[in-house]
Design a protein around this motif. Structure first.
Motif, PDB file in Angstrom:
ATOM      1  N   THR A   1       0.842  -1.172   0.005  1.00 33.75           N
ATOM      2  CA  THR A   1       0.295   0.051  -0.002  1.00 33.75           C
ATOM      3  C   THR A   1       1.039   1.119   0.019  1.00 33.75           C
ATOM      4  OG1 THR A   1      -1.741  -1.128   1.284  1.00 33.75           O
ATOM      5  CG2 THR A   1      -1.808   1.283   1.258  1.00 33.75           C
ATOM      6  N   VAL A   2       0.493   2.090  -0.838  1.00 35.92           N
ATOM      7  CA  VAL A   2       1.362   3.621  -0.937  1.00 35.92           C
ATOM      8  C   VAL A   2       0.948   4.443   0.462  1.00 35.92           C
ATOM      9  CG1 VAL A   2       1.340   5.679  -2.081  1.00 35.92           C
ATOM     10  CG2 VAL A   2       1.480   3.399  -3.474  1.00 35.92           C
ATOM     11  N   MET A   3       1.861   5.062   0.915  1.00 30.76           N
ATOM     12  CA  MET A   3       1.545   6.077   1.958  1.00 30.76           C
ATOM     13  C   MET A   3       0.814   7.213   1.208  1.00 30.76           C
ATOM     14  SD  MET A   3       4.077   8.414   4.225  1.00 30.76           S
ATOM     15  CE  MET A   3       5.204   7.130   4.617  1.00 30.76           C
ATOM     16  N   ASP A   4      -0.459   7.474   1.873  1.00 30.45           N
ATOM     17  CA  ASP A   4      -1.399   8.542   1.361  1.00 30.45           C
ATOM     18  C   ASP A   4      -1.710   9.408   2.405  1.00 30.45           C
ATOM     19  OD1 ASP A   4      -4.241   8.515  -1.048  1.00 30.45           O
ATOM     20  OD2 ASP A   4      -3.115  10.020   0.058  1.00 30.45           O
ATOM     21  N   PHE A   5      -1.406  10.542   2.281  1.00 31.68           N
ATOM     22  CA  PHE A   5      -1.976  11.851   3.216  1.00 31.68           C
ATOM     23  C   PHE A   5      -3.423  12.141   3.086  1.00 31.68           C
ATOM     24  CE2 PHE A   5       1.334  12.844   6.209  1.00 31.68           C
ATOM     25  CZ  PHE A   5       2.611  12.211   5.837  1.00 31.68           C
ATOM     26  N   GLY A   6      -3.845  11.770   1.966  1.00 32.16           N
ATOM     27  CA  GLY A   6      -5.332  11.958   1.604  1.00 32.16           C
ATOM     28  C   GLY A   6      -5.345  13.486   1.163  1.00 32.16           C
ATOM     29  N   LYS A   7      -6.563  14.213   1.609  1.00 27.00           N
ATOM     30  CA  LYS A   7      -6.835  15.578   1.319  1.00 27.00           C
ATOM     31  C   LYS A   7      -6.609  16.535   2.587  1.00 27.00           C
ATOM     32  CE  LYS A   7     -10.310  15.126  -2.399  1.00 27.00           C
ATOM     33  NZ  LYS A   7     -10.880  13.818  -2.270  1.00 27.00           N
ATOM     34  N   LEU A   8      -5.701  17.609   2.215  1.00 25.16           N
ATOM     35  CA  LEU A   8      -5.585  18.763   3.162  1.00 25.16           C
ATOM     36  C   LEU A   8      -5.699  20.066   2.764  1.00 25.16           C
ATOM     37  CD1 LEU A   8      -1.691  16.853   3.694  1.00 25.16           C
ATOM     38  CD2 LEU A   8      -3.488  16.790   5.103  1.00 25.16           C
TER      39      LEU A   8
ATOM     40  N   VAL B   1      -6.615   7.951   3.324  1.00 22.06           N
ATOM     41  CA  VAL B   1      -5.597   8.289   4.388  1.00 22.06           C
ATOM     42  C   VAL B   1      -5.024   6.786   4.781  1.00 22.06           C
ATOM     43  CG1 VAL B   1      -5.072   9.402   6.453  1.00 22.06           C
ATOM     44  CG2 VAL B   1      -6.560  10.298   4.914  1.00 22.06           C
ATOM     45  N   LYS B   2      -3.607   6.519   4.546  1.00 23.87           N
ATOM     46  CA  LYS B   2      -3.035   5.519   5.223  1.00 23.87           C
ATOM     47  C   LYS B   2      -1.439   5.545   5.261  1.00 23.87           C
ATOM     48  CE  LYS B   2      -5.460   2.829   2.073  1.00 23.87           C
ATOM     49  NZ  LYS B   2      -5.705   3.635   1.048  1.00 23.87           N
ATOM     50  N   LEU B   3      -1.081   4.721   6.371  1.00 21.59           N
ATOM     51  CA  LEU B   3       0.393   4.635   6.150  1.00 21.59           C
ATOM     52  C   LEU B   3       0.983   3.681   4.883  1.00 21.59           C
ATOM     53  CD1 LEU B   3      -0.415   5.360   9.121  1.00 21.59           C
ATOM     54  CD2 LEU B   3       1.749   4.262   9.896  1.00 21.59           C
ATOM     55  N   ALA B   4       1.950   3.729   4.655  1.00 19.63           N
ATOM     56  CA  ALA B   4       2.337   2.658   3.803  1.00 19.63           C
ATOM     57  C   ALA B   4       2.456   1.324   4.442  1.00 19.63           C
ATOM     58  CB  ALA B   4       3.702   2.858   2.999  1.00 19.63           C
TER      59      ALA B   4
END
Lengths: 180, 175
Positions: A46-53, A88-91
């Motif tokens: 899974t890719v690290m994704d900070f989502g919408k900010l 939103v997720k950690l790698a």
């Protein structure tokens, strides 16, 4: 008389030949060993994704942290984005190797930049950290599972400047796993 | 000399074996990180919800204003001339973003500050909502949203003449 002396020396030399030979040559049977390890391999599930900010007028940081049931963000801004953002997720990384083998995990200790997909703006990514699946930070070597697999997660902190340019950002960094 | 050469050979072999093993003892992955920066969601109220002027008469009833601004009544309520309108909100945010809209889920009172009498607003509705998700799509980054509702009117005794007002909350959230 002289010839008798020489004969005695010759007899002595012949008699003691094995021991003399033993002092200048010694044969021993030794064992050589080698263990060929299966290669260790790390892949990205899974890719690290900070989502919408949000782009606020003031600079702020957002940190990705593991949570009991789902990954979460904390922020230095009081207006933490409350987007119901499922991305939103950690790698999540998978490691394969010999069962019960010990290995270390390493990643950059300095910051890297995420770049805007269409412009020149950047955001700084720092404080990269590895976590076990149950959320404990990994600070030392870990042990491969009995099935020869190990999963771990990676989070970090993202810094936004005031008025950060709107758009998609992406960056990358190396994560290395090494046999101990 | 021969012995020295023999041990040197052994040492070199050992080193070679070790070097071969190091090549498979490490794996490097290039991990990707993504993020999306979006405009702050900004909503302004352009028009307040206004049921206008009316007379309850003997039994009262209800007045409905649709998001399109159409006013109707039921019961003995008599609608008078004058201004009335649906509420209008102007939403600004990231283009093509999906924004959920949460209207009041319970009755909202309008109160006469002089008499303390109240009327209740309920059955809130909004224009352009995607019915299942209760959301709107911002398109070019801006959208106008109209909100209507129904006012429950009591008898003239329950709701004597005067100005009635109240406040309500609409929650707009990026999805």
């Amino acid at each position: 008389m002289k010839s008798l002396k020489y004969l005695l020396v010759a007899i002595l030399l012949v008699a003691f030949q094995p021991s003399i030979m033993a002092q200048i040559q010694d044969n021993k049977e030794v064992t050589a060993k080698a263990e060929v390890l299966a290669p260790i391999l790390v892949t990205n599930a899974t890719v690290m994704d900070f989502g919408k900010l949000y782009a606020f007028a003031d600079a702020y940081t957002v940190t990705l942290l593991p949570d009991a049931t789902s990954d979460k963000r904390t922020s230095t801004s009081a207006n933490v984005p409350t987007l119901s953002d499922g991305t939103v997720k950690l790698a999540l990384l998978d490691v394969e190797g010999p069962a019960n083998s010990s290995f270390s995990i390493s990643y950059p200790t300095t910051s890297i930049d995420l770049s805007h997909a269409e412009g020149t703006a950047t955001m700084e990514l720092s404080a990269i950290k590895a976590y076990t699946l149950n959320g404990s930070e990994i600070n030392s070597a870990v042990t491969m599972g009995e099935a020869g697999q190990y999963k771990f997660r990676v989070g970090a902190t993202l810094s936004l400047v005031g008025g950060q340019e709107v758009g998609l950002y992406e960056g990358s960094f190396d994560v290395t796993v090494t046999y101990e | 000399m021969r012995l020295k050469r023999f041990y040197k050979g052994l040492l070199l072999s050992a080193i070679a074996l070790t070097l071969v093993n190091l090549g498979t003892a490490q794996s490097v992955l290039e991990a990707t990180v993504t993020a999306e920066v979006v405009d702050i969601l900004n909503v302004a109220e352009i028009n307040s919800l206004n049921f206008g002027r009316f007379a309850p008469e003997e039994e009262g009833g209800e007045i409905t204003i649709t998001p399109e601004g159409v006013r109707t009544s039921k019961g003995t309520v008599v609608l008078s001339s004058g201004e009335f309108n649906a509420a209008t909100f102007r939403i600004h945010g990231t283009p093509d973003a999906v924004v959920s809209v949460l209207l009041p889920q319970s009755s909202i009172p309008l109160i006469n500050p002089v008499t303390g009498k109240e009327m209740l607003i309920e059955s809130w509705t909004a224009s352009d909502l995607v019915s299942e998700s209760k959301s709107v799509v911002l398109g070019n980054g801006a959208l106008t949203l109209n909100v209507g509702a129904t006012l429950i009117v009591g008898t003239i005794g329950e709701n004597p003449s005067g100005h009635y007002s109240g406040r309500y909350e609409v929650v707009f959230t990026y999805n």
